[in-house]
Scaffold this active site. Structure first.
Site, PDB file in Angstrom:
ATOM      1  N   ASP A   1       0.714  -1.189   0.162  1.00  0.00           N
ATOM      2  CA  ASP A   1       0.006  -0.085  -0.147  1.00  0.00           C
ATOM      3  C   ASP A   1       0.870   1.310   0.077  1.00  0.00           C
ATOM      4  OD1 ASP A   1       0.869  -0.372   2.676  1.00  0.00           O
ATOM      5  OD2 ASP A   1      -0.791   0.495   3.488  1.00  0.00           O
TER       6      ASP A   1
ATOM      7  N   PHE B   1      -0.940  -0.556  12.744  1.00  0.00           N
ATOM      8  CA  PHE B   1      -1.741   0.008  11.584  1.00  0.00           C
ATOM      9  C   PHE B   1      -2.216  -1.259  10.844  1.00  0.00           C
ATOM     10  CE2 PHE B   1      -2.528   1.635   7.118  1.00  0.00           C
ATOM     11  CZ  PHE B   1      -3.456   2.475   7.616  1.00  0.00           C
ATOM     12  N   ASN B   2      -1.285  -1.813   9.869  1.00  0.00           N
ATOM     13  CA  ASN B   2      -1.601  -2.692   9.040  1.00  0.00           C
ATOM     14  C   ASN B   2      -2.634  -3.942   9.725  1.00  0.00           C
ATOM     15  OD1 ASN B   2       0.081  -1.759   7.256  1.00  0.00           O
ATOM     16  ND2 ASN B   2       1.504  -3.227   7.295  1.00  0.00           N
TER      17      ASN B   2
ATOM     18  N   THR C   1       3.055  -5.854   2.592  1.00  0.00           N
ATOM     19  CA  THR C   1       3.488  -4.906   3.616  1.00  0.00           C
ATOM     20  C   THR C   1       2.242  -3.777   3.801  1.00  0.00           C
ATOM     21  OG1 THR C   1       4.344  -3.734   1.849  1.00  0.00           O
ATOM     22  CG2 THR C   1       5.987  -5.023   3.004  1.00  0.00           C
TER      23      THR C   1
ATOM     24  N   HIS D   1       9.660   0.370   8.413  1.00  0.00           N
ATOM     25  CA  HIS D   1       9.124  -0.783   8.717  1.00  0.00           C
ATOM     26  C   HIS D   1       9.301  -1.907   7.602  1.00  0.00           C
ATOM     27  CE1 HIS D   1       7.046   1.343  12.110  1.00  0.00           C
ATOM     28  NE2 HIS D   1       6.625   2.396  11.185  1.00  0.00           N
ATOM     29  N   ASP D   2       8.584  -1.535   6.532  1.00  0.00           N
ATOM     30  CA  ASP D   2       8.203  -2.495   5.369  1.00  0.00           C
ATOM     31  C   ASP D   2       9.539  -3.009   4.784  1.00  0.00           C
ATOM     32  OD1 ASP D   2       5.690  -2.068   5.865  1.00  0.00           O
ATOM     33  OD2 ASP D   2       5.319  -0.609   4.087  1.00  0.00           O
TER      34      ASP D   2
ATOM     35  N   ASP E   1       6.899   1.398   1.952  1.00  0.00           N
ATOM     36  CA  ASP E   1       6.636   0.185   0.900  1.00  0.00           C
ATOM     37  C   ASP E   1       7.444   0.567  -0.306  1.00  0.00           C
ATOM     38  OD1 ASP E   1       3.661  -1.219   1.592  1.00  0.00           O
ATOM     39  OD2 ASP E   1       3.760   1.000   2.200  1.00  0.00           O
TER      40      ASP E   1
ATOM     41  N   ASN F   1      -2.528   2.838   3.575  1.00  0.00           N
ATOM     42  CA  ASN F   1      -2.090   4.140   4.072  1.00  0.00           C
ATOM     43  C   ASN F   1      -2.989   5.167   3.338  1.00  0.00           C
ATOM     44  OD1 ASN F   1       0.364   3.207   5.382  1.00  0.00           O
ATOM     45  ND2 ASN F   1       1.144   2.918   3.476  1.00  0.00           N
TER      46      ASN F   1
END
Ligand SMILES: [Ca+2]
Length: 311
Positions: free
Chosen positions: A11, A165-166, A125, A239-240, A16, A41
């Site tokens: 996303d 979040f994800n 992700t 993160h991703d 990402d 996102n």
């Protein structure tokens, strides 16, 4: 050795984008079969547009498929306060020279797995909607999945006190995926908060001075600013990117084998990943949970990847 076949389900999203850049640099090791997008996102039309732009910038020849417009059960929730209105505010991007395929992302995932010669690694992700829907639509494809390498969850939250979040955006989908008995490698906040792109690191990568390094630094500047404002961090945790860094060099990370259950009912804990670090439940440890990373080696490799792109 044969190249590892991967589908990047995302996303984009600043982190990402960084994750895609890492994967695309490894042409001799990773075969990107396709990039699939989901709402997360920002709205899926925007995440798809961002994927097309990244693909244009990097000249990636993998097809792009738009996926779920909303989570499986509840309404969509987005995060423009982190990623801006476009989902990837900050750097200037080329207008896409390519378009998304007609086929829905879920159908692409199912068909690709069915037809695959050998196994495929899924790398989600964003929210897990597309992956869960593929598993529901065609459970027979499970045998073709080598590993699900995902960013999501953790022992604490960033969207609510309990939820990342994800996972929060589509906890029902996450439950389908975590209950699938498939091999899951999980990069949650515990480890992703250990890879924060600080100002010093951004300066170091800017000095690499090629088109992609400048693009990445611009992404990290914007992402760093929102993360500083909202969380008080010294920059943005990428993160991703942990997922694709792991595909390249798994020994960067330390793992625990744990049971993880997804909370879908709690008033205060919806979307929580209940990570059983000490096996207090006795449930089968079915998730490879990343708990730490060799930061120096991580950023060293990250710099090498950026340097591998030509001017
Ligand atoms: Ca993402």
């Amino acid at each position: 050795m044969a190249r590892r076949k991967v589908i990047l389900d995302c996303d984009p999203g600043h982190d990402d984008a960084v994750s895609i850049i890492i994967a695309a640099s490894q042409k001799s090791d990773l075969d990107i079969l396709g990039i699939t997008t989901t709402a997360g996102n920002v709205e899926v039309e925007k995440t798809t547009c961002n994927a097309l732009k990244i693909s244009t910038l990097l000249d990636i020849d993998a097809p792009i498929f738009q996926g779920a417009k909303r989570p499986m059960v509840k309404a969509a929730e987005i995060a423009p306060e982190i990623h801006g209105e476009t989902g990837m505010d900050g750097p200037k991007l080329p207008e896409p020279k390519i378009t998304a395929e007609e086929k829905h992302a879920v159908d692409f995932i199912v068909d690709t797995l069915k037809q695959a010669d050998g196994k495929v690694t899924l790398v989600p992700t964003g929210p897990l909607t597309n992956i869960a829907m593929a598993l529901i639509k065609a459970p027979e494809v499970k045998g073709k999945i080598d590993e699900i390498v995902l960013m999501g969850g953790g022992t604490f939250g960033n969207w609510t006190p309990a939820a990342e979040f994800n996972i929060y955006v589509d906890a029902e989908a996450a439950k389908v995926v975590f209950d699938s008995n498939l091999p899951i490698t999980m990069f949650g906040l515990d480890v992703t908060h250990q890879v924060i792109a600080t100002k010093g690191l951004r300066e170091r990568f800017s000095a690499i001075d090629n088109k992609i390094s400048h693009f990445v630094v611009e992404l990290l500047e914007f992402f760093g600013k929102t993360n500083e404002e909202l969380f008080g961090f010294d920059g943005g945790p990428i993160h991703d990117a942990c997922t694709t860094m792991y595909l390249i060099q798994p020994e960067l990370f330390n793992f625990k084998h744990v049971n993880v259950e997804i909370e879908t009912k709690g008033e205060y804990t919806y979307g929580m990943t209940a990570v059983d670090l000490y096996n207090v439940t006795g449930r089968i440890p079915h998730v490879k949970f990343a708990d730490s990373v060799d930061q120096e080696a991580f950023w060293q490799l990250f710099g090498e990847i950026l340097s591998s792109y030509s001017r």
